[in-house]
Design a protein around this motif. Sequence first.
Motif, PDB file in Angstrom:
ATOM      1  N   GLY A  56       0.766  -1.204   0.001  1.00 17.47           N
ATOM      2  CA  GLY A  56       0.028  -0.140  -0.063  1.00 17.47           C
ATOM      3  C   GLY A  56       1.136   1.282   0.044  1.00 17.47           C
ATOM      4  N   ARG A  63      -6.813  -3.398  -7.771  1.00 19.28           N
ATOM      5  CA  ARG A  63      -6.995  -3.630  -6.445  1.00 19.28           C
ATOM      6  C   ARG A  63      -6.168  -4.581  -5.769  1.00 19.28           C
ATOM      7  NH1 ARG A  63     -11.906  -3.367  -3.734  1.00 19.28           N
ATOM      8  NH2 ARG A  63     -12.597  -4.818  -1.996  1.00 19.28           N
ATOM      9  N   GLU A  65      -6.142  -6.657  -2.090  1.00 18.46           N
ATOM     10  CA  GLU A  65      -6.815  -6.908  -0.797  1.00 18.46           C
ATOM     11  C   GLU A  65      -5.802  -7.558  -0.025  1.00 18.46           C
ATOM     12  OE1 GLU A  65     -10.231  -9.332  -2.021  1.00 18.46           O
ATOM     13  OE2 GLU A  65     -10.816  -7.844  -3.233  1.00 18.46           O
ATOM     14  N   ASP A  70     -10.048  -4.158   1.119  1.00 17.28           N
ATOM     15  CA  ASP A  70      -9.365  -3.442   0.086  1.00 17.28           C
ATOM     16  C   ASP A  70      -8.215  -2.505   0.864  1.00 17.28           C
ATOM     17  OD1 ASP A  70      -8.537  -1.706  -1.637  1.00 17.28           O
ATOM     18  OD2 ASP A  70     -10.619  -0.849  -2.290  1.00 17.28           O
ATOM     19  N   GLN A  72      -6.515  -0.069   0.157  1.00 17.53           N
ATOM     20  CA  GLN A  72      -6.606   1.402  -0.140  1.00 17.53           C
ATOM     21  C   GLN A  72      -7.335   2.247   0.882  1.00 17.53           C
ATOM     22  OE1 GLN A  72      -4.245   2.718  -2.306  1.00 17.53           O
ATOM     23  NE2 GLN A  72      -3.467   0.831  -2.582  1.00 17.53           N
ATOM     24  N   THR A  73      -8.561   1.289   1.024  1.00 16.55           N
ATOM     25  CA  THR A  73      -9.506   1.948   2.126  1.00 16.55           C
ATOM     26  C   THR A  73      -9.432   1.451   3.673  1.00 16.55           C
ATOM     27  OG1 THR A  73     -11.215   0.412   1.498  1.00 16.55           O
ATOM     28  CG2 THR A  73     -11.157   2.189   0.245  1.00 16.55           C
ATOM     29  N   MET A  74      -8.299   0.685   3.793  1.00 13.61           N
ATOM     30  CA  MET A  74      -8.367  -0.024   4.976  1.00 13.61           C
ATOM     31  C   MET A  74      -7.581   1.101   6.090  1.00 13.61           C
ATOM     32  SD  MET A  74      -5.930  -3.251   6.125  1.00 13.61           S
ATOM     33  CE  MET A  74      -6.997  -4.402   5.432  1.00 13.61           C
ATOM     34  N   PRO A  75      -8.109   1.204   7.159  1.00 11.38           N
ATOM     35  CA  PRO A  75      -7.565   2.224   8.145  1.00 11.38           C
ATOM     36  C   PRO A  75      -5.976   2.065   8.292  1.00 11.38           C
ATOM     37  CG  PRO A  75      -9.731   1.530   8.904  1.00 11.38           C
ATOM     38  CD  PRO A  75      -9.127   0.763   7.935  1.00 11.38           C
ATOM     39  N   ARG A  79      -3.846  -1.622   9.084  1.00 12.12           N
ATOM     40  CA  ARG A  79      -2.915  -2.336   8.010  1.00 12.12           C
ATOM     41  C   ARG A  79      -1.558  -2.501   8.716  1.00 12.12           C
ATOM     42  NH1 ARG A  79      -2.380   1.511   2.951  1.00 12.12           N
ATOM     43  NH2 ARG A  79      -1.166   2.704   4.238  1.00 12.12           N
TER      44      ARG A  79
END
Length: 264
Positions: A56, A63, A65, A70, A72-75, A79
């Motif tokens: 990331g 994408r 995962e 996902d 990119q949208t994970m806090p 992460r």
Amino acid sequence: MKAADPIALQVTGLHVALSGTMVLHDVNTSIARGRWVSIVGPNGAGKSTLLAAMAGLLPVQGRVELGGADLQTMPAARRARQLAWMGQSESVGDDLRAWDATLLGRLPHQSWFSGLDANDHAHAEQALRSMHAWQWRDRYMGTLSGGERQRVLLARALAVQAPVLLLDEPLANLDPPHQADWLDLMRTLVDAGATVVSVLHEISMALQADDMLVMQQGRVVHQGSCKDALTHRALESVFDDRIQVRTLEGQVVALPRSKRASIE
């Protein structure tokens, strides 16, 4: 209760451009949980870029995962606890003690109002001992040799206690005995359920992993077991048949193939 996702990392339709140049082209791959996967390929194949994208750390099209979520949208905090990263030539303050540098690996587990506790110290000590670096815990990073420094950086990644480890050239500057120690450690971690993805130039060491992802010109050209003859052939091919994969004393290794030999 939902069963654990058997896939640790999933990459779908990944494109990455650096400085306006497309480096990765439509990469699709999955990394099974509890496996060690080595990424190999010639210089410029996109190995380190793919690993950084999996972490990331790069803007991507497509994408990635992590455990089905996902990336990119994970806090960021989640992460950082789920995925430990060690890049090439990582910078760390020369005025930091090896102990303090290792403790940085525990930061993802801290809240705004909590400090490091005995549990954090225990994980840091375990990580340093596993890398045979405990004896210089009080030395400053600037006084360490390249190999010693590398072992501390590996300890920092291990101290995270993340279920997924991404390691870019972890064997840089390590002498053969410590490379062997690292190999044993990776196998121990994977046997305990961790997932390891490593970029390695040491092809014979890379062949000790469970699976191999072979890259060429920004694409994945093969993924399979390190014991599979098709993997060996793909590996030889991307290096223009300048290496040959053989089994010596029960161990799969890559040997250089001399141009002179083919001429003669």
